[in-house]
Design an enzyme around this catalytic site. Sequence first.
Site, short mmCIF file in Angstrom:
data_model
loop_
_atom_site.label_atom_id
_atom_site.label_comp_id
_atom_site.label_asym_id
_atom_site.label_seq_id
_atom_site.Cartn_x
_atom_site.Cartn_y
_atom_site.Cartn_z
N CYS A 1 0.80 -1.23 0.00
CA CYS A 1 0.00 0.00 0.00
C CYS A 1 0.83 1.27 0.00
CB CYS A 1 -0.91 0.01 1.22
SG CYS A 1 0.03 0.12 2.75
N ASP B 1 2.43 2.54 2.52
CA ASP B 1 2.48 3.20 3.82
C ASP B 1 3.82 2.95 4.52
OD1 ASP B 1 0.00 4.31 3.59
OD2 ASP B 1 -1.03 2.63 4.48
N CYS C 1 -2.54 2.97 7.97
CA CYS C 1 -3.99 2.98 8.22
C CYS C 1 -4.33 2.62 9.66
CB CYS C 1 -4.63 1.96 7.28
SG CYS C 1 -4.14 0.30 7.73
N CYS D 1 -0.85 -4.97 7.04
CA CYS D 1 -0.63 -3.81 7.93
C CYS D 1 0.09 -4.25 9.20
CB CYS D 1 -1.95 -3.16 8.28
SG CYS D 1 -3.03 -2.92 6.86
FE1 FES Z 1 -1.25 0.49 4.39
FE2 FES Z 1 -2.73 -0.66 6.27
S1 FES Z 1 -3.32 -0.17 4.25
S2 FES Z 1 -0.66 -0.10 6.37
#
Ligand code: FES
Length: 141
Positions: free
Chosen positions: A53, A55, A78, A122
């Site tokens: 993702c 992140d 998230c 995540c």
């Molecule tokens: Fe990226 Fe959860 S969607 S860490």
Amino acid sequence: MSDVKSKDGEGWFYSEKVKDHFFNPRNILKTKKEADEYSKEADGEGEVGSPACGDVMKIWIKVKDDKIMECKYQTFGCASAIASTSIFSTMVIGSKIEKALRITPKDIVHVLGGLPANKFHCSVLADQAFKKAVEDYRKNQ
Ligand code: FES
């Protein structure tokens, strides 16, 4: 407990524990200033990005006598990443490094009472960033 619909219409189920750790994250560093200051006194730091993702998770640890005394983090991830890392931090604080390293993303999800399948990645961020922080700590010994 509630069942929230995701954008694609699939049901997302979040346990009470996930919600608790998302709304009241333990050991989080909320601002850049807090993170900058803490990074100066931490014994190790690790950062990872999620290929799934994009992140980012950053974890800092303080260690004494081979034991994790503190574990703090900052994330641009998230709700599941925040909840996973919050609970992970409570699991490792007070543990010997070797024991803390044996905690897997599966263990994190289990203690959280589950995560939606498409949110499993995540929980991996906490695990990977922590391992890097331990490597960093060991390099400096
Ligand atoms: Fe990226 Fe959860 S969607 S860490």
